[in-house]
Design a protein around this motif. Sequence first.
Motif, PDB file in Angstrom:
ATOM      1  N   ALA A   1       0.842  -1.197   0.000  1.00 18.25           N
ATOM      2  CA  ALA A   1       0.000   0.000   0.000  1.00 18.25           C
ATOM      3  C   ALA A   1       0.876   1.246   0.000  1.00 18.25           C
ATOM      4  CB  ALA A   1      -0.914   0.004   1.229  1.00 18.25           C
ATOM      5  N   SER A   2       0.449   2.250  -0.709  1.00 15.57           N
ATOM      6  CA  SER A   2       1.263   3.460  -0.803  1.00 15.57           C
ATOM      7  C   SER A   2       1.312   4.220   0.519  1.00 15.57           C
ATOM      8  CB  SER A   2       0.738   4.370  -1.914  1.00 15.57           C
ATOM      9  OG  SER A   2      -0.610   4.702  -1.666  1.00 15.57           O
ATOM     10  N   ASN A   3       0.321   4.026   1.369  1.00 17.51           N
ATOM     11  CA  ASN A   3       0.305   4.669   2.681  1.00 17.51           C
ATOM     12  C   ASN A   3       0.960   3.728   3.684  1.00 17.51           C
ATOM     13  OD1 ASN A   3      -0.271   5.689   5.219  1.00 17.51           O
ATOM     14  ND2 ASN A   3      -2.388   6.186   4.736  1.00 17.51           N
ATOM     15  N   PRO A   4       2.119   4.092   4.263  1.00 23.14           N
ATOM     16  CA  PRO A   4       2.811   3.191   5.192  1.00 23.14           C
ATOM     17  C   PRO A   4       1.951   2.776   6.377  1.00 23.14           C
ATOM     18  CG  PRO A   4       4.221   5.032   4.595  1.00 23.14           C
ATOM     19  CD  PRO A   4       2.863   5.323   4.033  1.00 23.14           C
ATOM     20  N   ASP A   5       1.033   3.621   6.832  1.00 19.03           N
ATOM     21  CA  ASP A   5       0.185   3.269   7.964  1.00 19.03           C
ATOM     22  C   ASP A   5      -0.786   2.148   7.622  1.00 19.03           C
ATOM     23  OD1 ASP A   5       1.392   5.208   9.544  1.00 19.03           O
ATOM     24  OD2 ASP A   5      -0.052   6.744   8.955  1.00 19.03           O
ATOM     25  N   GLN A   6      -1.127   1.984   6.363  1.00 16.69           N
ATOM     26  CA  GLN A   6      -2.059   0.930   5.953  1.00 16.69           C
ATOM     27  C   GLN A   6      -1.334  -0.343   5.549  1.00 16.69           C
ATOM     28  OE1 GLN A   6      -4.270   2.723   2.791  1.00 16.69           O
ATOM     29  NE2 GLN A   6      -5.507   3.970   4.158  1.00 16.69           N
ATOM     30  N   ARG A   7      -0.030  -0.261   5.413  1.00 15.05           N
ATOM     31  CA  ARG A   7       0.698  -1.396   4.882  1.00 15.05           C
ATOM     32  C   ARG A   7       1.028  -2.444   5.944  1.00 15.05           C
ATOM     33  NH1 ARG A   7       5.916   0.529   1.984  1.00 15.05           N
ATOM     34  NH2 ARG A   7       6.288   1.987   3.641  1.00 15.05           N
ATOM     35  N   LEU A   8       1.064  -2.076   7.229  1.00 12.39           N
ATOM     36  CA  LEU A   8       1.492  -2.985   8.289  1.00 12.39           C
ATOM     37  C   LEU A   8       0.298  -3.446   9.115  1.00 12.39           C
ATOM     38  CD1 LEU A   8       4.692  -2.599  10.317  1.00 12.39           C
ATOM     39  CD2 LEU A   8       2.585  -3.123  11.497  1.00 12.39           C
ATOM     40  N   ASN A   9       0.156  -4.756   9.251  1.00 12.20           N
ATOM     41  CA  ASN A   9      -0.933  -5.351  10.021  1.00 12.20           C
ATOM     42  C   ASN A   9      -0.314  -6.313  11.036  1.00 12.20           C
ATOM     43  OD1 ASN A   9      -3.381  -6.288  10.945  1.00 12.20           O
ATOM     44  ND2 ASN A   9      -3.792  -7.536   9.153  1.00 12.20           N
ATOM     45  N   TRP A  10      -0.355  -5.935  12.324  1.00 13.84           N
ATOM     46  CA  TRP A  10       0.219  -6.754  13.394  1.00 13.84           C
ATOM     47  C   TRP A  10      -0.888  -7.600  13.989  1.00 13.84           C
ATOM     48  CZ3 TRP A  10       1.883  -4.319  18.692  1.00 13.84           C
ATOM     49  CH2 TRP A  10       2.390  -5.310  19.524  1.00 13.84           C
ATOM     50  N   ILE A  11      -0.744  -8.916  13.894  1.00 10.54           N
ATOM     51  CA  ILE A  11      -1.729  -9.850  14.428  1.00 10.54           C
ATOM     52  C   ILE A  11      -1.101 -10.581  15.606  1.00 10.54           C
ATOM     53  CG2 ILE A  11      -3.188 -11.850  13.950  1.00 10.54           C
ATOM     54  CD1 ILE A  11      -1.976 -10.111  10.980  1.00 10.54           C
ATOM     55  N   ARG A  12      -1.605 -10.289  16.803  1.00 17.69           N
ATOM     56  CA  ARG A  12      -1.129 -10.974  18.009  1.00 17.69           C
ATOM     57  C   ARG A  12      -1.818 -12.336  18.112  1.00 17.69           C
ATOM     58  NH1 ARG A  12      -2.061  -5.657  19.351  1.00 17.69           N
ATOM     59  NH2 ARG A  12      -0.329  -4.512  20.268  1.00 17.69           N
ATOM     60  N   ASN A  13      -1.100 -13.300  18.678  1.00 19.92           N
ATOM     61  CA  ASN A  13      -1.659 -14.657  18.824  1.00 19.92           C
ATOM     62  C   ASN A  13      -2.222 -15.144  17.485  1.00 19.92           C
ATOM     63  OD1 ASN A  13      -1.186 -15.075  21.663  1.00 19.92           O
ATOM     64  ND2 ASN A  13      -2.761 -13.520  22.004  1.00 19.92           N
ATOM     65  N   ALA A  14      -1.469 -14.989  16.440  1.00 19.89           N
ATOM     66  CA  ALA A  14      -1.961 -15.249  15.084  1.00 19.89           C
ATOM     67  C   ALA A  14      -2.348 -16.698  14.842  1.00 19.89           C
ATOM     68  CB  ALA A  14      -0.897 -14.832  14.066  1.00 19.89           C
ATOM     69  N   PHE A  15      -1.795 -17.628  15.596  1.00 21.92           N
ATOM     70  CA  PHE A  15      -2.060 -19.032  15.314  1.00 21.92           C
ATOM     71  C   PHE A  15      -3.044 -19.648  16.299  1.00 21.92           C
ATOM     72  CE2 PHE A  15       2.515 -19.149  13.555  1.00 21.92           C
ATOM     73  CZ  PHE A  15       2.106 -18.419  12.455  1.00 21.92           C
ATOM     74  N   ASP A  16      -3.635 -18.833  17.179  1.00 22.70           N
ATOM     75  CA  ASP A  16      -4.660 -19.352  18.079  1.00 22.70           C
ATOM     76  C   ASP A  16      -5.899 -19.723  17.268  1.00 22.70           C
ATOM     77  OD1 ASP A  16      -3.149 -19.124  20.322  1.00 22.70           O
ATOM     78  OD2 ASP A  16      -4.200 -17.389  21.129  1.00 22.70           O
ATOM     79  N   THR A  17      -6.453 -20.850  17.610  1.00 26.86           N
ATOM     80  CA  THR A  17      -7.679 -21.273  16.904  1.00 26.86           C
ATOM     81  C   THR A  17      -8.792 -21.497  17.899  1.00 26.86           C
ATOM     82  OG1 THR A  17      -6.894 -23.562  16.993  1.00 26.86           O
ATOM     83  CG2 THR A  17      -6.504 -22.329  14.964  1.00 26.86           C
TER      84      THR A  17
END
Length: 122
Positions: free
Chosen positions: A106-122
Amino acid sequence: MNTDVRLSGPQAEALACQHLQQHGLRLLEQNWRCRRGELDLVMLDGDTVVFVEVRYRQHAAWGGALESIDARKRANLSLAAQHFLQQEKRWAAHPCRFDVVAMNSASNPDQRLNWIRNAFDT
């Protein structure tokens, strides 16, 4: 930090590390390698050891950054994390989690990063 639309793998990892450090995490290891694979970032969030997988995709034609982490990749990350904890015994008794920092172009750096905590919890 480079705000160009294109990032290299090391630039994406540096951006992710900087973002996480700004949110209070402390870097323990970067690009930790073993025969089981590589851990992009190993960080400490309070007393929790956080194994961070950084994924960057310039194009979504074959799926986005987050979708690129399949069951096999999760299994390899888990094995590498177990090996890390066996080698670095001082962290073995700490709680652990897996996070993902997914980035796109994404051209906007604020929209380009997505931090997902506990990403593998199901």
